[in-house]
Scaffold this active site. Structure first.
Site, PDB file in Angstrom:
ATOM      1  N   CYS A 212      33.443  40.329  44.050  1.00  0.00           N
ATOM      2  CA  CYS A 212      33.964  39.335  42.297  1.00  0.00           C
ATOM      3  C   CYS A 212      35.467  38.852  42.734  1.00  0.00           C
ATOM      4  O   CYS A 212      35.864  37.603  43.057  1.00  0.00           O
ATOM      5  CB  CYS A 212      33.766  40.642  41.861  1.00  0.00           C
ATOM      6  SG  CYS A 212      32.165  41.708  41.815  1.00  0.00           S
TER       7      CYS A 212
HETATM    8  N1  NAD Z   1      28.622  43.673  43.825  1.00  0.00           N
HETATM    9  C1  NAD Z   1      29.830  44.230  42.136  1.00  0.00           C
HETATM   10  O1  NAD Z   1      30.071  44.391  42.458  1.00  0.00           O
HETATM   11  C2  NAD Z   1      29.391  43.407  41.422  1.00  0.00           C
HETATM   12  C3  NAD Z   1      30.340  43.611  40.056  1.00  0.00           C
HETATM   13  C4  NAD Z   1      30.341  43.089  39.009  1.00  0.00           C
HETATM   14  C5  NAD Z   1      29.530  41.886  39.096  1.00  0.00           C
HETATM   15  N2  NAD Z   1      28.275  41.843  40.479  1.00  0.00           N
HETATM   16  C6  NAD Z   1      27.869  40.063  40.350  1.00  0.00           C
HETATM   17  O2  NAD Z   1      26.768  40.534  40.180  1.00  0.00           O
HETATM   18  C7  NAD Z   1      26.065  39.381  40.751  1.00  0.00           C
HETATM   19  C8  NAD Z   1      24.589  40.410  42.028  1.00  0.00           C
HETATM   20  O3  NAD Z   1      25.814  40.510  43.024  1.00  0.00           O
HETATM   21  P1  NAD Z   1      25.103  41.881  43.805  1.00  0.00           P
HETATM   22  O4  NAD Z   1      26.284  42.515  44.601  1.00  0.00           O
HETATM   23  O5  NAD Z   1      24.495  42.950  43.014  1.00  0.00           O
HETATM   24  O6  NAD Z   1      24.778  40.656  45.092  1.00  0.00           O
HETATM   25  P2  NAD Z   1      23.568  41.508  46.030  1.00  0.00           P
HETATM   26  O7  NAD Z   1      24.237  40.176  47.091  1.00  0.00           O
HETATM   27  O8  NAD Z   1      23.727  42.803  46.667  1.00  0.00           O
HETATM   28  O9  NAD Z   1      22.351  41.379  45.719  1.00  0.00           O
HETATM   29  C9  NAD Z   1      21.345  40.013  45.044  1.00  0.00           C
HETATM   30  C10 NAD Z   1      20.134  40.621  45.533  1.00  0.00           C
HETATM   31  O10 NAD Z   1      19.543  39.040  45.151  1.00  0.00           O
HETATM   32  C11 NAD Z   1      18.637  38.575  46.039  1.00  0.00           C
HETATM   33  N3  NAD Z   1      17.755  37.349  46.165  1.00  0.00           N
HETATM   34  C12 NAD Z   1      18.640  36.130  46.322  1.00  0.00           C
HETATM   35  N4  NAD Z   1      17.924  35.140  45.651  1.00  0.00           N
HETATM   36  C13 NAD Z   1      17.327  35.322  44.773  1.00  0.00           C
HETATM   37  C14 NAD Z   1      15.805  35.087  44.445  1.00  0.00           C
HETATM   38  N5  NAD Z   1      15.669  34.033  44.237  1.00  0.00           N
HETATM   39  N6  NAD Z   1      15.078  35.545  43.160  1.00  0.00           N
HETATM   40  C15 NAD Z   1      15.377  37.059  43.805  1.00  0.00           C
HETATM   41  N7  NAD Z   1      15.773  37.406  44.531  1.00  0.00           N
HETATM   42  C16 NAD Z   1      17.173  36.576  44.704  1.00  0.00           C
HETATM   43  C17 NAD Z   1      18.291  38.510  47.270  1.00  0.00           C
HETATM   44  O11 NAD Z   1      17.745  39.722  48.230  1.00  0.00           O
HETATM   45  C18 NAD Z   1      19.724  39.895  46.846  1.00  0.00           C
HETATM   46  O12 NAD Z   1      19.005  41.202  46.696  1.00  0.00           O
HETATM   47  C19 NAD Z   1      26.754  38.388  41.405  1.00  0.00           C
HETATM   48  O13 NAD Z   1      27.239  37.201  40.571  1.00  0.00           O
HETATM   49  C20 NAD Z   1      28.603  39.149  41.279  1.00  0.00           C
HETATM   50  O14 NAD Z   1      28.619  38.097  41.194  1.00  0.00           O
HETATM   51  C21 NAD Z   1      28.413  42.011  41.704  1.00  0.00           C
END
Ligand code: NAD
Length: 455
Positions: free
Chosen positions: A293
């Site tokens: 983030c």
């Molecule tokens: N990790 C955090 O603490 C956090 C906090 C706030 C916001 N976010 C936001 O949330 C969002 C997700 O982050 P995350 O940390 O969960 O990411 P991550 O990489 O842990 O998980 C994303 C998942 O999406 C899947 N994916 C990718 N393309 C796909 C598709 N076309 N169809 C289906 N699945 C697909 C991936 O395989 C993965 O399992 C981002 O925008 C991030 O900025 C994350």
């Protein structure tokens, strides 16, 4: 049930997705990573029927076998959710059976530090063919204001099979429509003080019915939903929160560098300032930003701002200060070694902590990765220890191929470098065993020793 033309928003919510209120709604969560998996479990725990969708077959297989791939989520939690009906799949045709679809896919930067929206685009393309009338689609991925309206909705409208349109101010009907909202994820990984359901959920719909549908959905798992007037407000809200952190961290990082020159302990200063009961919120300096983030999201806004001939100076300056911190750590390791008449070149260094922050198993954008590269570039021999990472292989920006080194022979190293202040470490014992400790987190606070060099 057909929707009458005169139905109020509350009635539409009741009729369209009355199941949202009584929790019989079927919820599809796309992207089962750090955000999507815990969210799925919350819905399952609250009694919703949840299906998780991911293109990563390994994750789907793990979940289907009742296993977890996220450290802080136990296999028992996955199995408990499965007993509530939670299923994981890579079959996107099952989306048509969902009442609500929530997208939690990555939003990284490209190699040129520009927004990489390919994950949202691809997900929208996988959802569109299976869209069904009356569904609510919510985007949770962090992104710049305008993404939902300019990118997501056009794909969903153009590529769905049934000619469905989004409900909007111009298309103000509940016939032949789907609904779209944006609701940012606000999770704070590793935070054990605030329960996830106590974090208010900001929700902005493309129009008021979408806001109400999405807010009603989230009220099933969060104590409070905060309704805002548009998807853009909700998108910007998340960026404001993260830019606020990024800028304030840069401020204390800069003041740390100055304080060190002045012989002032910045952590003592912050503790003292924190006693002010108003107008001050503490932020802490560190070896650099990490995670999915704070190092990334602000640049989504600065990129978009260019479309408006606008320079986001605070973001650029904060980025500049924060990005220099790993180099600052390396300079201080060299200084500390120099004090002991040793060069960095050829020194044996054990780095404690790979994760970007304490007590979590996430090393995305971790400054530890950069520091390893910088130390090696100067001829240091580097190994690491981190209870959360038995091995570190290949990532988007690195290929380290390293294995966790036990803490048994700390005295053999010229320097122990603390990069992450994991709670499990016994810092007193670490200092006792070591020749030299460079501490970039103030993890050794309260321990008096000439061997400690704080930076
Ligand atoms: N990790 C955090 O603490 C956090 C906090 C706030 C916001 N976010 C936001 O949330 C969002 C997700 O982050 P995350 O940390 O969960 O990411 P991550 O990489 O842990 O998980 C994303 C998942 O999406 C899947 N994916 C990718 N393309 C796909 C598709 N076309 N169809 C289906 N699945 C697909 C991936 O395989 C993965 O399992 C981002 O925008 C991030 O900025 C994350």
């Amino acid at each position: 049930m057909p929707i009458t033309k005169e139905a109020s928003i509350a009635e539409v919510v009741e009729q369209r997705l009355g199941s949202l209120k009584n929790r019989t709604a079927k919820v599809g969560v796309i992207g089962l990573g750090y955000v999507g998996l815990p969210l799925s479990l919350l819905f399952a725990e609250a009694g919703f029927k949840v299906t998780g969708f991911d293109i990563d077959e390994r994750k789907v297989n793990d979940l289907e076998a009742g296993r977890s791939y996220i450290f802080r989520i136990s296999a028992e939690e996955i199995q408990g959710a499965r007993e509530q009906g939670f299923r994981a799949t890579a079959d996107f045709s099952l989306l048509s059976g969902m009442d609500a679809i929530i997208m939690c896919v990555p939003t990284p930067l490209t190699g040129h530090r520009e927004p990489d929206l390919s994950f949202i685009e691809n997900t929208a393309r996988s959802v569109a063919p299976w869209l069904r009338e009356g569904q609510i689609v919510v985007l949770e991925s962090t992104t710049y204001p305008g993404t939902t309206e300019e990118l997501l909705i056009p794909i969903l409208e153009k590529e769905n099979k049934q000619g469905l349109k989004v409900k909007s101010a111009e298309n103000n009907t509940d016939d032949g429509v789907f609904y779209v909202a944006f609701s940012p994820e606000r999770e704070d990984p590793g935070n054990t003080q605030v329960a996830r359901r106590d974090i208010p959920k900001v929700v902005g719909g493309h129009e008021p019915t979408a806001t109400e549908l999405a807010a009603t959905l989230y009220e099933g798992i969060f104590k409070r939903a905060v309704r805002v007037s548009s998807t853009r407000v909700a998108e910007m809200c998340k960026l404001l929160e993260n830019i606020y952190r990024c800028v304030n961290i840069a401020l204390v990082n800069e003041l740390k560098v100055l304080s060190m020159r002045m012989g002032v302990d910045i952590w003592e200063v912050i503790d003292a300032a924190s006693t002010k009961p108003f107008g001050f919120h503490p932020f802490y300096p560190g070896p650099g930003l990490g995670g999915h983030c704070i190092p990334i999201d602000p640049f989504y806004l600065s990129w978009k701002a260019k479309e408006y001939d606008f320079n986001t100076r605070f973001i650029e300056l904060a980025g500049e200060v924060n990005e220099r911190m790993p180099e600052f750590v390396v300079e201080n390791v060299a200084k500390a070694l120099n004090h002991q008449r040793k060069p960095l070149n050829g020194s044996k260094i054990i780095m404690l902590g790979m994760a970007y922050k304490k007590d979590i198993d996430d090393l995305r954008e971790s400054p530890s990765l950069t520091v390893i590269e910088l130390l090696r570039a100067q001829g240091a021999e580097v190994v690491y220890n981190d209870p959360y990472f038995p091995t570190v292989g290949r990532g988007r920006h690195y290929n380290l191929n390293m294995t966790c080194t036990p803490l048994t022979h700390l005295g053999d190293y010229d320097c122990v470098l603390i990069m992450t202040d994991h709670t499990d470490y016994d810092y007193k014992d670490i200092v006792k065993q070591s020749q030299l400790v460079v501490d970039s987190r103030n993890a050794t606070r309260g321990i008096q020793s000439e061997k400690i060099f704080r930076c």
